[in-house]
Design a protein around this motif. Structure first.
Motif, PDB file in Angstrom:
ATOM      1  N   LEU A  71       0.811  -1.220   0.000  1.00 54.85           N
ATOM      2  CA  LEU A  71       0.000   0.000   0.000  1.00 54.85           C
ATOM      3  C   LEU A  71       0.845   1.271   0.000  1.00 54.85           C
ATOM      4  CD1 LEU A  71      -2.713  -1.167   2.534  1.00 54.85           C
ATOM      5  CD2 LEU A  71      -2.905  -1.063   0.027  1.00 54.85           C
ATOM      6  N   ASN A  72       2.149   1.096   0.243  1.00 53.54           N
ATOM      7  CA  ASN A  72       3.071   2.227   0.279  1.00 53.54           C
ATOM      8  C   ASN A  72       2.625   3.301   1.266  1.00 53.54           C
ATOM      9  OD1 ASN A  72       5.468   3.458  -0.431  1.00 53.54           O
ATOM     10  ND2 ASN A  72       4.540   4.599  -2.121  1.00 53.54           N
ATOM     11  N   LYS A  73       2.090   2.848   2.392  1.00 54.71           N
ATOM     12  CA  LYS A  73       1.732   3.775   3.462  1.00 54.71           C
ATOM     13  C   LYS A  73       1.721   3.026   4.779  1.00 54.71           C
ATOM     14  CE  LYS A  73      -3.311   3.453   2.997  1.00 54.71           C
ATOM     15  NZ  LYS A  73      -4.531   4.186   2.806  1.00 54.71           N
ATOM     16  N   ASP A  74       1.754   3.789   5.841  1.00 53.25           N
ATOM     17  CA  ASP A  74       1.797   3.197   7.181  1.00 53.25           C
ATOM     18  C   ASP A  74       0.404   2.742   7.595  1.00 53.25           C
ATOM     19  OD1 ASP A  74       2.924   2.345   9.533  1.00 53.25           O
ATOM     20  OD2 ASP A  74       2.841   4.303  10.493  1.00 53.25           O
ATOM     21  N   ILE A  75       0.166   1.447   7.446  1.00 50.48           N
ATOM     22  CA  ILE A  75      -1.112   0.865   7.848  1.00 50.48           C
ATOM     23  C   ILE A  75      -0.810  -0.155   8.943  1.00 50.48           C
ATOM     24  CG2 ILE A  75      -1.028  -0.906   6.051  1.00 50.48           C
ATOM     25  CD1 ILE A  75      -4.114  -0.702   5.942  1.00 50.48           C
ATOM     26  N   SER A  76      -1.647  -0.236   9.927  1.00 51.50           N
ATOM     27  CA  SER A  76      -1.416  -1.180  11.019  1.00 51.50           C
ATOM     28  C   SER A  76      -2.590  -2.127  11.142  1.00 51.50           C
ATOM     29  CB  SER A  76      -1.232  -0.429  12.338  1.00 51.50           C
ATOM     30  OG  SER A  76      -0.053   0.319  12.304  1.00 51.50           O
ATOM     31  N   ILE A  77      -2.263  -3.402  11.229  1.00 50.75           N
ATOM     32  CA  ILE A  77      -3.310  -4.386  11.477  1.00 50.75           C
ATOM     33  C   ILE A  77      -3.636  -4.356  12.969  1.00 50.75           C
ATOM     34  CG2 ILE A  77      -2.666  -5.809   9.496  1.00 50.75           C
ATOM     35  CD1 ILE A  77      -1.261  -7.706  11.428  1.00 50.75           C
ATOM     36  N   GLY A  78      -4.728  -4.994  13.341  1.00 44.98           N
ATOM     37  CA  GLY A  78      -5.238  -4.920  14.705  1.00 44.98           C
ATOM     38  C   GLY A  78      -4.282  -5.341  15.792  1.00 44.98           C
ATOM     39  N   SER A  79      -3.355  -6.227  15.500  1.00 39.13           N
ATOM     40  CA  SER A  79      -2.461  -6.705  16.551  1.00 39.13           C
ATOM     41  C   SER A  79      -1.509  -5.625  17.071  1.00 39.13           C
ATOM     42  CB  SER A  79      -1.673  -7.922  16.074  1.00 39.13           C
ATOM     43  OG  SER A  79      -0.863  -7.578  14.975  1.00 39.13           O
ATOM     44  N   HIS A  80      -1.390  -4.510  16.371  1.00 34.78           N
ATOM     45  CA  HIS A  80      -0.497  -3.458  16.864  1.00 34.78           C
ATOM     46  C   HIS A  80      -0.987  -2.869  18.185  1.00 34.78           C
ATOM     47  CE1 HIS A  80      -3.416  -0.574  15.294  1.00 34.78           C
ATOM     48  NE2 HIS A  80      -2.774   0.349  15.963  1.00 34.78           N
ATOM     49  N   ILE A  81      -2.249  -3.079  18.537  1.00 30.38           N
ATOM     50  CA  ILE A  81      -2.745  -2.558  19.822  1.00 30.38           C
ATOM     51  C   ILE A  81      -2.522  -3.530  20.977  1.00 30.38           C
ATOM     52  CG2 ILE A  81      -4.494  -1.111  18.705  1.00 30.38           C
ATOM     53  CD1 ILE A  81      -6.581  -3.161  19.826  1.00 30.38           C
TER      54      ILE A  81
ATOM     55  N   GLN B  32      -9.136  -8.723  -5.150  1.00 31.92           N
ATOM     56  CA  GLN B  32      -8.271  -9.758  -5.740  1.00 31.92           C
ATOM     57  C   GLN B  32      -6.874  -9.227  -6.069  1.00 31.92           C
ATOM     58  OE1 GLN B  32      -8.692 -12.623  -5.234  1.00 31.92           O
ATOM     59  NE2 GLN B  32     -10.292 -13.659  -6.344  1.00 31.92           N
ATOM     60  N   LYS B  33      -6.809  -8.031  -6.625  1.00 34.10           N
ATOM     61  CA  LYS B  33      -5.522  -7.451  -6.999  1.00 34.10           C
ATOM     62  C   LYS B  33      -4.645  -7.226  -5.762  1.00 34.10           C
ATOM     63  CE  LYS B  33      -3.516  -3.494  -9.377  1.00 34.10           C
ATOM     64  NZ  LYS B  33      -3.753  -2.197  -9.989  1.00 34.10           N
ATOM     65  N   LEU B  34      -5.239  -6.681  -4.715  1.00 33.16           N
ATOM     66  CA  LEU B  34      -4.503  -6.428  -3.476  1.00 33.16           C
ATOM     67  C   LEU B  34      -4.070  -7.742  -2.823  1.00 33.16           C
ATOM     68  CD1 LEU B  34      -3.427  -4.517  -1.313  1.00 33.16           C
ATOM     69  CD2 LEU B  34      -5.702  -4.539  -0.286  1.00 33.16           C
ATOM     70  N   LEU B  35      -4.938  -8.709  -2.826  1.00 34.86           N
ATOM     71  CA  LEU B  35      -4.631 -10.018  -2.251  1.00 34.86           C
ATOM     72  C   LEU B  35      -3.440 -10.655  -2.984  1.00 34.86           C
ATOM     73  CD1 LEU B  35      -5.658 -12.075  -0.122  1.00 34.86           C
ATOM     74  CD2 LEU B  35      -7.025 -13.080  -1.945  1.00 34.86           C
ATOM     75  N   LYS B  36      -3.478 -10.629  -4.315  1.00 33.86           N
ATOM     76  CA  LYS B  36      -2.413 -11.227  -5.123  1.00 33.86           C
ATOM     77  C   LYS B  36      -1.090 -10.495  -4.908  1.00 33.86           C
ATOM     78  CE  LYS B  36      -1.278 -12.691  -9.750  1.00 33.86           C
ATOM     79  NZ  LYS B  36      -0.832 -12.133 -10.949  1.00 33.86           N
ATOM     80  N   ARG B  37      -1.122  -9.184  -4.945  1.00 33.32           N
ATOM     81  CA  ARG B  37       0.102  -8.389  -4.771  1.00 33.32           C
ATOM     82  C   ARG B  37       0.686  -8.571  -3.366  1.00 33.32           C
ATOM     83  NH1 ARG B  37       4.646  -7.168  -6.266  1.00 33.32           N
ATOM     84  NH2 ARG B  37       5.405  -5.103  -5.845  1.00 33.32           N
ATOM     85  N   THR B  38      -0.164  -8.601  -2.359  1.00 26.65           N
ATOM     86  CA  THR B  38       0.305  -8.785  -0.985  1.00 26.65           C
ATOM     87  C   THR B  38       0.950 -10.156  -0.823  1.00 26.65           C
ATOM     88  OG1 THR B  38      -1.457  -7.328  -0.175  1.00 26.65           O
ATOM     89  CG2 THR B  38      -0.369  -8.731   1.465  1.00 26.65           C
ATOM     90  N   GLU B  39       0.352 -11.175  -1.415  1.00 31.19           N
ATOM     91  CA  GLU B  39       0.929 -12.519  -1.343  1.00 31.19           C
ATOM     92  C   GLU B  39       2.286 -12.565  -2.035  1.00 31.19           C
ATOM     93  OE1 GLU B  39      -0.156 -16.987  -2.794  1.00 31.19           O
ATOM     94  OE2 GLU B  39      -1.668 -15.929  -1.620  1.00 31.19           O
ATOM     95  N   GLU B  40       2.420 -11.884  -3.173  1.00 27.11           N
ATOM     96  CA  GLU B  40       3.704 -11.841  -3.882  1.00 27.11           C
ATOM     97  C   GLU B  40       4.782 -11.184  -3.013  1.00 27.11           C
ATOM     98  OE1 GLU B  40       2.745  -9.670  -7.431  1.00 27.11           O
ATOM     99  OE2 GLU B  40       1.821 -11.413  -8.413  1.00 27.11           O
ATOM    100  N   ILE B  41       4.452 -10.053  -2.434  1.00 23.86           N
ATOM    101  CA  ILE B  41       5.402  -9.335  -1.568  1.00 23.86           C
ATOM    102  C   ILE B  41       5.742 -10.181  -0.351  1.00 23.86           C
ATOM    103  CG2 ILE B  41       5.647  -7.337  -0.018  1.00 23.86           C
ATOM    104  CD1 ILE B  41       5.965  -6.563  -2.940  1.00 23.86           C
ATOM    105  N   TYR B  42       4.739 -10.767   0.253  1.00 19.45           N
ATOM    106  CA  TYR B  42       4.898 -11.615   1.440  1.00 19.45           C
ATOM    107  C   TYR B  42       5.909 -12.728   1.151  1.00 19.45           C
ATOM    108  CZ  TYR B  42       2.740 -13.217   5.905  1.00 19.45           C
ATOM    109  OH  TYR B  42       2.468 -13.546   7.196  1.00 19.45           O
TER     110      TYR B  42
END
Length: 140
Positions: free
Chosen positions: A43-53, A110-120
């Protein structure tokens, strides 16, 4: 971040008899850190999933020590591999380990899911999830 957890120890202390013991486990902030890092890159931005709390061990111990005579906290790190990012996301959804979830302005496609999996997979070699678990015991 800490306010929610502050009321819980107070309630437990009231419910316990003298020298009563409470034992519980709780996730730490390193839980799903790989997913968080992958999403930040995609996403090229600072996003935090729920576990950060989730509380760090030191903060957890400080809060517990305000309400209990003796406290004990042990950390366990567990790594789990998944066939796909979708499999990991399903596990998070259906097992209730998601914390507060993602920001409400965020949604998977779908696009975000695929790209995230590739980066992961590029960053970590596989879809691996870390679970940071604290096993705690406190005596009134």
């Amino acid at each position: 971040r800490i306010n929610l957890f502050r009321t819980i120890p107070r309630s437990f202390k009231k419910a316990l008899i003298k020298k009563g013991i409470i034992a519980f486990s709780i996730f730490g902030p390193l839980t799903f850190w790989e997913l968080n890092q992958s999403l930040k890159e995609v996403l090229n931005k600072d996003i935090s999933i729920g576990s950060h709390i989730f509380l760090e061990k030191g903060k957890l111990e400080i809060i517990l020590s305000k309400y209990f005579h003796k406290i004990y906290a042990r950390e366990l790190i567990v790594k789990e591999s998944h066939v796909s990012l979708m499999e990991l996301l399903r596990k998070i959804k259906y097992t209730g380990i998601r914390g507060a979830g993602l920001n409400s302005s965020f949604s998977w496609n779908q696009k975000l899911l695929k790209r995230t999996e590739e980066i992961y997979k590029c960053k970590f070699g596989q879809i691996e999830a870390t679970y940071q678990i604290f096993f705690c015991r406190a005596i009134k």
